[in-house]
Design an enzyme around this catalytic site. Structure first.
Site: not given
Length: 330
Positions: A16, A18, A102, A141, A173, A213, A236
C-alpha cells in the site's frame, strides 16, 4: 458474511502506497498479474466513518477485476476500527490490514502508523476489536523498530503480544523508522535494510505467516526469499518499473499455462478502462501517471514519459494521449 472470500495467497503482494495504489493503479496491475495480492492506499478510520459522501468514496473498487485485494486502515481507536471493519464487510475485501508502519509526522500526530509500535497493547486491542467485527482476515503491517526502540527483543515482544489476539499474519518492513529527524522519503531509504531480522522472526515464530517488505526490486528477488518467509511485498519498484510484475503469476504462483504479457499488450488491456473512466469525467492524468515507468529501459522511454507529462494535463484530452505517446516507443 457467508460469501466472504477465502484467505488470500500472500506469497506476493504490492505494498500500500499513498497517492499510488489507487483504483486506477490496481486495474493496471491486474493487466500484468492476476494473482498478486493488491492493497488500497491507507484510509484513516474517521474518513470512512464521517465522510459526508458516504464510505463508498474510500471503499469502492472494481470487484470484477481487482481481487484479491486488501484494505489498509489507519487508526488507534478500537471502536472506530471496529466500526470500519463492519462497514467494509459489505465491500467483500479479501483482507483488512492495520497500518503500524507509516512514519510520517502527520500520521504520528494522529496516533497511528509506526508510532503504535511503542504501544503493543493498544495494537492488540485494535486487532481484537477488528477481528470481532468481521470474518475477513485481519493483518498488521509494521517496521522492525522505531527510534531507539529497535532491539530484536522489543520487535519479538511486539509480534508476540499482537499474536495473542489470534492475528496470524505480520507484514514486516525490514527497516526501522525514525519518527524524529527523518522525512517519510528518508525513512524509506536511510535506515539500513535488515531482511535478516525478518527471517529471524519467521524462524522464532514458525506458526505465524511472516511477509517480508522493504527494498525488493524484482519478482525474482522476491522468490529468493520464499524459503525463509511466507511471502514478499514489493513497493516502489511496482510503480517505478511496473513491468517487473509481468512474470509474477508464472514465477511465484506456478501458472505455467499463461504466457508473459508484453508491455504493449499490458497497455492495450488498460486503454479500454481509461476510455471508460474518461467517459465518466475522470481526468486522464489520474490513469496516465501510473504508466510512466512501463517502458523503463526501452528505446523511446524518455520520449514516452515526456509526451505524457506534456499532454496529460491539457483540458479535454482522453486515452488518445496514451496511444500517441506509445508510438514513440521504438
Amino acid at each position: 458474511m457467508d460469501n466472504l472470500p477465502k484467505k488470500p495467497d500472500r506469497r506476493l503482494s504490492v505494498a500500500p502506497m499513498m497517492e499510488w495504489t489507487d483504483r486506477h493503479q490496481r486495474v493496471f496491475m491486474r493487466g500484468l498479474t492476476k494473482q498478486t495480492l493488491l492493497y488500497t492506499e491507507m484510509v484513516v478510520a474517521p474518513a470512512i466513518i464521517f465522510s459526508k459522501d458516504g464510505p463508498g468514496r474510500f471503499l469502492d473498487y472494481n470487484q470484477d477485476i481487482e481481487h484479491p485485494i486488501a484494505l489498509q486502515l489507519g487508526g488507534s481507536d478500537p471502536k472506530q476500527l471496529s466500526e470500519c471493519c463492519k462497514i467494509a464487510s459489505n465491500w467483500n475485501y479479501d483482507e483488512i490490514n492495520l497500518n503500524c508502519g507509516c512514519p510520517s509526522d502527520r500520521v504520528s500526530a494522529g496516533r497511528f502508523g509506526a508510532c503504535l509500535m511503542a504501544e503493543p497493547d493498544v495494537v492488540a486491542d485494535c486487532i481484537k476489536a477488528m477481528q470481532d467485527a468481521t470474518d475477513i482476515p485481519i493483518t498488521v503491517k509494521h517496521r522492525i523498530g522505531i527510534d531507539d526502540l529497535d532491539s530484536y527483543e522489543l520487535l519479538a515482544g511486539f509480534v508476540d503480544r499482537v499474536a495473542q489476539t489470534g492475528c496470524e499474519t505480520f507484514i514486516i518492513h525490514a527497516r526501522k523508522a525514525w519518527l524524529k529527524g527523518l522525512s517519510p522519503k528518508q525513512n524509506r531509504e536511510v535506515p539500513p535494510l535488515r531482511h535478516d531480522i525478518v527471517h529471524m522472526i519467521k524462524k522464532d515464530f514458525p506458526h505465524l505467516e511472516i511477509i517480508l517488505n522493504g527494498g525488493i526490486q524484482t519478482v525474482e528477488e522476491a522468490a529468493s526469499h520464499l524459503d525463509k518467509v511466507d511471502g514478499v511485498m514489493i513497493g516502489r519498484a511496482t510503480y517505478e518499473t511496473p513491468y517487473i510484475m509481468a512474470n509474477a503469476d508464472q514465477l511465484i504462483f506456478g501458472n505455467e499455462n499463461k504466457e508473459v504479457i508484453t508491455r504493449q499488450e499490458a497497455l492495450e488491456r488498460f486503454l479500454p478502462y481509461v476510455e471508460e473512466q474518461v467517459a465518466n469525467d475522470v481526468y486522464v492524468r489520474h490513469m496516465a501517471k501510473h504508466l510512466f515507468g512501463l517502458f523503463q529501459s526501452q528505446r523511446g522511454a524518455k520520449a514516452w514519459r515526456r509526451y505524457l507529462s506534456e499532454h496529460m494535463f491539457q483540458p479535454g484530452v482522453g486515452a488518445e494521449v496514451i496511444s500517441e505517446a506509445a508510438k514513440l516507443i521504438e
